[in-house]
Write a protein that holds these residues in place. Structure first.
Motif, PDB file in Angstrom:
ATOM      1  N   ASN A  39       4.646  -0.704   4.975  1.00 40.95           N
ATOM      2  CA  ASN A  39       5.775  -1.354   4.344  1.00 40.95           C
ATOM      3  C   ASN A  39       6.127  -0.575   3.069  1.00 40.95           C
ATOM      4  O   ASN A  39       5.357  -0.601   2.104  1.00 40.95           O
ATOM      5  N   PRO A  40       7.270   0.091   3.080  1.00 41.64           N
ATOM      6  CA  PRO A  40       7.635   0.916   1.922  1.00 41.64           C
ATOM      7  C   PRO A  40       7.642   0.120   0.614  1.00 41.64           C
ATOM      8  O   PRO A  40       7.331   0.664  -0.446  1.00 41.64           O
ATOM      9  N   ASP A  41       7.971  -1.173   0.690  1.00 40.90           N
ATOM     10  CA  ASP A  41       8.034  -1.957  -0.545  1.00 40.90           C
ATOM     11  C   ASP A  41       6.670  -2.097  -1.219  1.00 40.90           C
ATOM     12  O   ASP A  41       6.584  -2.507  -2.371  1.00 40.90           O
ATOM     13  N   LYS A  42       5.627  -1.764  -0.496  1.00 33.85           N
ATOM     14  CA  LYS A  42       4.285  -1.831  -1.100  1.00 33.85           C
ATOM     15  C   LYS A  42       3.743  -0.448  -1.420  1.00 33.85           C
ATOM     16  O   LYS A  42       2.526  -0.277  -1.579  1.00 33.85           O
ATOM     17  N   CYS A  43       4.633   0.548  -1.455  1.00 35.74           N
ATOM     18  CA  CYS A  43       4.168   1.929  -1.584  1.00 35.74           C
ATOM     19  C   CYS A  43       4.813   2.648  -2.768  1.00 35.74           C
ATOM     20  O   CYS A  43       6.033   2.680  -2.886  1.00 35.74           O
ATOM     21  N   PRO A  44       3.997   3.238  -3.642  1.00 34.56           N
ATOM     22  CA  PRO A  44       4.544   3.962  -4.801  1.00 34.56           C
ATOM     23  C   PRO A  44       5.398   5.172  -4.412  1.00 34.56           C
ATOM     24  O   PRO A  44       6.272   5.578  -5.184  1.00 34.56           O
ATOM     25  N   VAL A  45       5.157   5.730  -3.227  1.00 33.89           N
ATOM     26  CA  VAL A  45       5.964   6.882  -2.796  1.00 33.89           C
ATOM     27  C   VAL A  45       7.418   6.456  -2.595  1.00 33.89           C
ATOM     28  O   VAL A  45       8.361   7.183  -2.908  1.00 33.89           O
ATOM     29  N   TRP A  46       7.557   5.237  -2.114  1.00 38.62           N
ATOM     30  CA  TRP A  46       8.910   4.693  -1.910  1.00 38.62           C
ATOM     31  C   TRP A  46       9.689   4.651  -3.229  1.00 38.62           C
ATOM     32  O   TRP A  46      10.876   4.956  -3.281  1.00 38.62           O
ATOM     33  N   PRO A  60      -1.466   7.371  -3.862  1.00 41.67           N
ATOM     34  CA  PRO A  60      -1.782   6.228  -3.014  1.00 41.67           C
ATOM     35  C   PRO A  60      -0.530   5.770  -2.262  1.00 41.67           C
ATOM     36  O   PRO A  60       0.590   5.955  -2.743  1.00 41.67           O
ATOM     37  N   THR A  61      -0.722   5.191  -1.099  1.00 48.04           N
ATOM     38  CA  THR A  61       0.405   4.689  -0.294  1.00 48.04           C
ATOM     39  C   THR A  61       0.136   3.222   0.021  1.00 48.04           C
ATOM     40  O   THR A  61      -0.792   2.632  -0.530  1.00 48.04           O
ATOM     41  N   ASP A  62       0.937   2.645   0.897  1.00 46.96           N
ATOM     42  CA  ASP A  62       0.702   1.252   1.281  1.00 46.96           C
ATOM     43  C   ASP A  62      -0.720   1.131   1.828  1.00 46.96           C
ATOM     44  O   ASP A  62      -1.066   1.765   2.822  1.00 46.96           O
ATOM     45  N   PRO A  63      -1.571   0.325   1.195  1.00 46.51           N
ATOM     46  CA  PRO A  63      -2.985   0.249   1.608  1.00 46.51           C
ATOM     47  C   PRO A  63      -3.150  -0.226   3.057  1.00 46.51           C
ATOM     48  O   PRO A  63      -4.198   0.013   3.672  1.00 46.51           O
ATOM     49  N   ALA A  64      -2.098  -0.862   3.616  1.00 45.49           N
ATOM     50  CA  ALA A  64      -2.198  -1.335   5.004  1.00 45.49           C
ATOM     51  C   ALA A  64      -2.179  -0.176   6.002  1.00 45.49           C
ATOM     52  O   ALA A  64      -2.583  -0.333   7.150  1.00 45.49           O
ATOM     53  N   ARG A  65      -1.712   0.981   5.564  1.00 47.14           N
ATOM     54  CA  ARG A  65      -1.660   2.117   6.494  1.00 47.14           C
ATOM     55  C   ARG A  65      -2.985   2.877   6.441  1.00 47.14           C
ATOM     56  O   ARG A  65      -3.095   3.955   5.872  1.00 47.14           O
ATOM     57  N   VAL A  66      -3.988   2.313   7.047  1.00 49.26           N
ATOM     58  CA  VAL A  66      -5.301   2.960   7.019  1.00 49.26           C
ATOM     59  C   VAL A  66      -5.292   4.154   7.968  1.00 49.26           C
ATOM     60  O   VAL A  66      -5.719   5.244   7.615  1.00 49.26           O
ATOM     61  N   TRP A  98      15.382   7.097   7.035  1.00 52.33           N
ATOM     62  CA  TRP A  98      14.350   7.771   7.836  1.00 52.33           C
ATOM     63  C   TRP A  98      12.947   7.287   7.440  1.00 52.33           C
ATOM     64  O   TRP A  98      12.099   7.005   8.281  1.00 52.33           O
ATOM     65  N   VAL A  99      12.732   7.132   6.145  1.00 48.68           N
ATOM     66  CA  VAL A  99      11.426   6.661   5.663  1.00 48.68           C
ATOM     67  C   VAL A  99      11.168   5.236   6.147  1.00 48.68           C
ATOM     68  O   VAL A  99      10.119   4.928   6.726  1.00 48.68           O
ATOM     69  N   ARG A 100      12.150   4.367   5.928  1.00 47.83           N
ATOM     70  CA  ARG A 100      11.933   2.964   6.262  1.00 47.83           C
ATOM     71  C   ARG A 100      11.647   2.801   7.755  1.00 47.83           C
ATOM     72  O   ARG A 100      10.677   2.149   8.154  1.00 47.83           O
ATOM     73  N   GLY A 143       6.158   5.759  12.914  1.00 44.00           N
ATOM     74  CA  GLY A 143       6.731   6.969  13.518  1.00 44.00           C
ATOM     75  C   GLY A 143       6.469   8.222  12.702  1.00 44.00           C
ATOM     76  O   GLY A 143       6.477   9.334  13.233  1.00 44.00           O
ATOM     77  N   ILE A 144       6.300   8.064  11.384  1.00 46.50           N
ATOM     78  CA  ILE A 144       5.975   9.231  10.551  1.00 46.50           C
ATOM     79  C   ILE A 144       4.671   8.966   9.816  1.00 46.50           C
ATOM     80  O   ILE A 144       4.276   7.823   9.592  1.00 46.50           O
ATOM     81  N   GLY A 145       4.018  10.038   9.441  1.00 45.32           N
ATOM     82  CA  GLY A 145       2.801   9.911   8.642  1.00 45.32           C
ATOM     83  C   GLY A 145       3.149  10.000   7.163  1.00 45.32           C
ATOM     84  O   GLY A 145       4.246  10.410   6.788  1.00 45.32           O
ATOM     85  N   CYS A 146       2.208   9.613   6.327  1.00 48.18           N
ATOM     86  CA  CYS A 146       2.473   9.586   4.887  1.00 48.18           C
ATOM     87  C   CYS A 146       2.688  10.986   4.312  1.00 48.18           C
ATOM     88  O   CYS A 146       3.507  11.176   3.422  1.00 48.18           O
ATOM     89  N   ILE A 147       1.953  11.956   4.810  1.00 43.27           N
ATOM     90  CA  ILE A 147       2.130  13.320   4.310  1.00 43.27           C
ATOM     91  C   ILE A 147       3.547  13.807   4.604  1.00 43.27           C
ATOM     92  O   ILE A 147       4.218  14.391   3.759  1.00 43.27           O
ATOM     93  N   GLU A 148       3.999  13.470   5.819  1.00 43.67           N
ATOM     94  CA  GLU A 148       5.354  13.819   6.225  1.00 43.67           C
ATOM     95  C   GLU A 148       6.384  13.147   5.305  1.00 43.67           C
ATOM     96  O   GLU A 148       7.371  13.737   4.891  1.00 43.67           O
ATOM     97  N   CYS A 149       6.096  11.912   5.007  1.00 44.70           N
ATOM     98  CA  CYS A 149       7.000  11.111   4.185  1.00 44.70           C
ATOM     99  C   CYS A 149       7.099  11.660   2.758  1.00 44.70           C
ATOM    100  O   CYS A 149       8.136  11.577   2.103  1.00 44.70           O
ATOM    101  N   LYS A 150       5.996  12.230   2.294  1.00 42.65           N
ATOM    102  CA  LYS A 150       5.973  12.710   0.913  1.00 42.65           C
ATOM    103  C   LYS A 150       6.678  14.053   0.755  1.00 42.65           C
ATOM    104  O   LYS A 150       7.079  14.419  -0.359  1.00 42.65           O
ATOM    105  N   GLY A 160      10.646   5.145   9.879  1.00 43.55           N
ATOM    106  CA  GLY A 160       9.419   5.848  10.289  1.00 43.55           C
ATOM    107  C   GLY A 160       8.164   5.138   9.810  1.00 43.55           C
ATOM    108  O   GLY A 160       7.144   5.112  10.500  1.00 43.55           O
ATOM    109  N   CYS A 161       8.236   4.560   8.626  1.00 46.24           N
ATOM    110  CA  CYS A 161       7.056   3.909   8.046  1.00 46.24           C
ATOM    111  C   CYS A 161       6.743   2.606   8.788  1.00 46.24           C
ATOM    112  O   CYS A 161       5.610   2.378   9.216  1.00 46.24           O
ATOM    113  N   THR A 162       7.782   1.798   8.964  1.00 44.98           N
ATOM    114  CA  THR A 162       7.542   0.480   9.568  1.00 44.98           C
ATOM    115  C   THR A 162       7.189   0.562  11.052  1.00 44.98           C
ATOM    116  O   THR A 162       6.607  -0.368  11.605  1.00 44.98           O
TER     117      THR A 162
HETATM  118 FE1  SF4 Z   1       4.481   5.062   1.806  1.00 43.69          FE
HETATM  119 FE2  SF4 Z   1       5.917   6.752   3.194  1.00 43.69          FE
HETATM  120 FE3  SF4 Z   1       3.373   6.253   3.883  1.00 43.69          FE
HETATM  121 FE4  SF4 Z   1       5.248   4.401   4.244  1.00 43.69          FE
HETATM  122  S1  SF4 Z   1       5.129   6.382   5.212  1.00 43.69           S
HETATM  123  S2  SF4 Z   1       3.238   4.083   3.348  1.00 43.69           S
HETATM  124  S3  SF4 Z   1       6.585   4.767   2.483  1.00 43.69           S
HETATM  125  S4  SF4 Z   1       4.102   7.219   2.009  1.00 43.69           S
END
Ligand code: SF4
Ligand code: TRP
Length: 401
Positions: free
Chosen positions: A304-311, A291-297, A325-327, A334-341, A329-331
């Motif tokens: 918000n990385p602070d709400k994400c277990p991947v962070w 699961p990631t930040d639920p706001a990123r539908v 790069w994560v912070r 700019g990046i997708g979650c798969i990319e981030c993982k 790209g996430c906020t």
């Molecule tokens: Fe989490 Fe990364 Fe997706 Fe942001 S981009 S919600 S930190 S997985």
């Protein structure tokens, strides 16, 4: 006094995961370069809660030792063995049970806690009540000074210290003990003897712990004392008898809170683990479906990385640059979650690489593990028997001759 020694054990209750690696095994691997270490599989302890499900214990033991070896526990440096292969633990447990007050056992916090937590099991058994006493026997039989454990186990080490103190108090006072201590003092070089008496007085009269420590250091340095006399004089410092069982210290493992796949602490009971030797495909799948930040539908929604277990996993595995790069790209979406993982997947695979490689030889040839455990059994049994001789003697158990 006794040589510095480290001892710890683990119950064989299932495959180890990365939480065990970061929280326990890395620490063990480091300690084996600093001290003689004894690490054992606490299979009797597993029986206290799994007495109705014994079949897994043998298989888990073998797999767990492979996990240890994979994590870098080195049989050339440490003694690895299985508790039930060294029956002296049971003998000491029995002897200690004669003098361990029931109220002390009932008061150990894990007793009630575990009964409540494992409510589906009947833990109103004799063995379960005795769990901390068996653990005390494990520790005391090797005269271990340092016991690396997590916070939950600290009361057990504290209990062990109380048992050792009571034992020494009851059985350390051999006949003519005062005279024997005085004779032993005379065996010290005169300068040392004077200093020893000074320090002992200072400790006994003023309770100065610095004096106690200095006197112990003096005993450790002074050559020409037999082990017996050294133990006698060590006990005499505190006014008790001979120190037969040494008091251990908990070596608190710096709380490493390894995050699991869902943001909670990694733990088997939460079903959020990555096994230490998780298969690559399954590992990738587990991280990709985290699961990631639920706001990123949608991909275009910023998160918000602070709400994400991947962070949380990036905190363990990524460099500052990757985290920036994560912070960013996430906020900014700019990046997708798969990319981030992806960097997390790669980092875990990289960490596993040498572990899988070390494990392979033991998978190919299981008898290597058996041989390591047999070698460990012999070394452990020799130490355990040495302590038991002193214990039997002190408790008046002879051959009746
Ligand atoms: Fe989490 Fe990364 Fe997706 Fe942001 S981009 S919600 S930190 S997985
Ligand atoms: N009780 C420990 C645990 O659950 C395992 C254990 C048994 C142990 N005997 C020990 C740990 C002796 C340290 C020393 O983790």
């Amino acid at each position: 006094m006794f040589a510095q020694r480290v001892l710890s054990g683990m119950r064989p209750t299932g495959a180890l995961h990365l939480g065990h690696y970061h929280g326990v095994l890395k620490n063990w691997a480091r300690l084996q370069d600093e001290y003689p270490c004894f690490f054992f599989v606490a299979d009797w302890h597993a029986l206290t809660t799994h007495y109705d499900d014994v079949h897994i214990i043998g298989r888990n033991t073998h797999e767990m030792v492979i996990d240890w070896l994979a994590a870098g526990i080195d049989p050339a440096k440490s003694v690895l063995f299985v508790q039930s292969q060294v029956p002296q633990h049971a003998e000491l447990h029995l002897l200690l049970s004669m003098m361990a007050p029931l109220s002390w056992l009932e008061r150990v916090p894990t007793y009630k806690d575990q009964q409540e937590k494992l409510a589906e099991k009947d833990l109103t058994t004799y063995g379960f009540l005795g769990y901390p006493l068996l653990q005390a026997a494990d520790i005391l039989i090797y005269r271990a000074q340092h016991v690396p454990v997590g916070e939950d186990q600290v009361p057990h080490v504290e209990f062990t210290r109380e048992v050792a103190r009571r034992f020494n108090h009851l059985y350390g006072k051999e006949p003519g003990y005062e005279q024997k201590a005085q004779d032993a003092i005379k065996k010290l070089a005169s300068k040392y003897a004077r200093r020893y008496k000074e320090l002992r007085d200072r400790y006994q009269e003023q309770g100065d712990p610095g004096a106690l420590e200095a006197a112990r250091a003096l005993l450790a340095e002074s050559s020409g004392l037999s082990r017996e006399d050294r133990e006698r004089l060590s006990g005499y410092l505190e006014g008790g008898g001979k120190v037969i069982l040494a008091e251990p210290q908990a070596l608190l493992t710096a709380a490493s809170r390894m995050p699991g796949l869902d943001g909670q602490k990694m733990s088997k009971s939460y079903g959020n683990t990555i096994a230490l030797r998780e298969d690559a495909k399954s590992l990738e799948k587990k991280i990709r479906t985290m699961p990631t930040d639920p706001a990123r539908v949608r991909r275009t929604d910023p998160g918000n990385p602070d709400k994400c277990p991947v962070w949380d996993l990036h905190q363990v595995y990524s460099s500052d640059a990757t985290r920036a790069w994560v912070r960013q790209g996430c906020t900014s979406a700019g990046i997708g979650c798969i990319e981030c993982k992806q960097p997390v997947i790669e980092a875990v695979l990289r960490e596993q690489g040498p572990m899988l490689e070390r494990a392979q030889q033991y998978i190919d040839k299981p008898s290597l593990v058996t041989d390591i455990l047999e070698d460990g059994r012999q070394k452990a049994a020799a130490q355990a028997e040495e302590t038991m001789r002193d214990v039997r003697d002190a408790m008046g158990l002879g051959r009746g001759g």
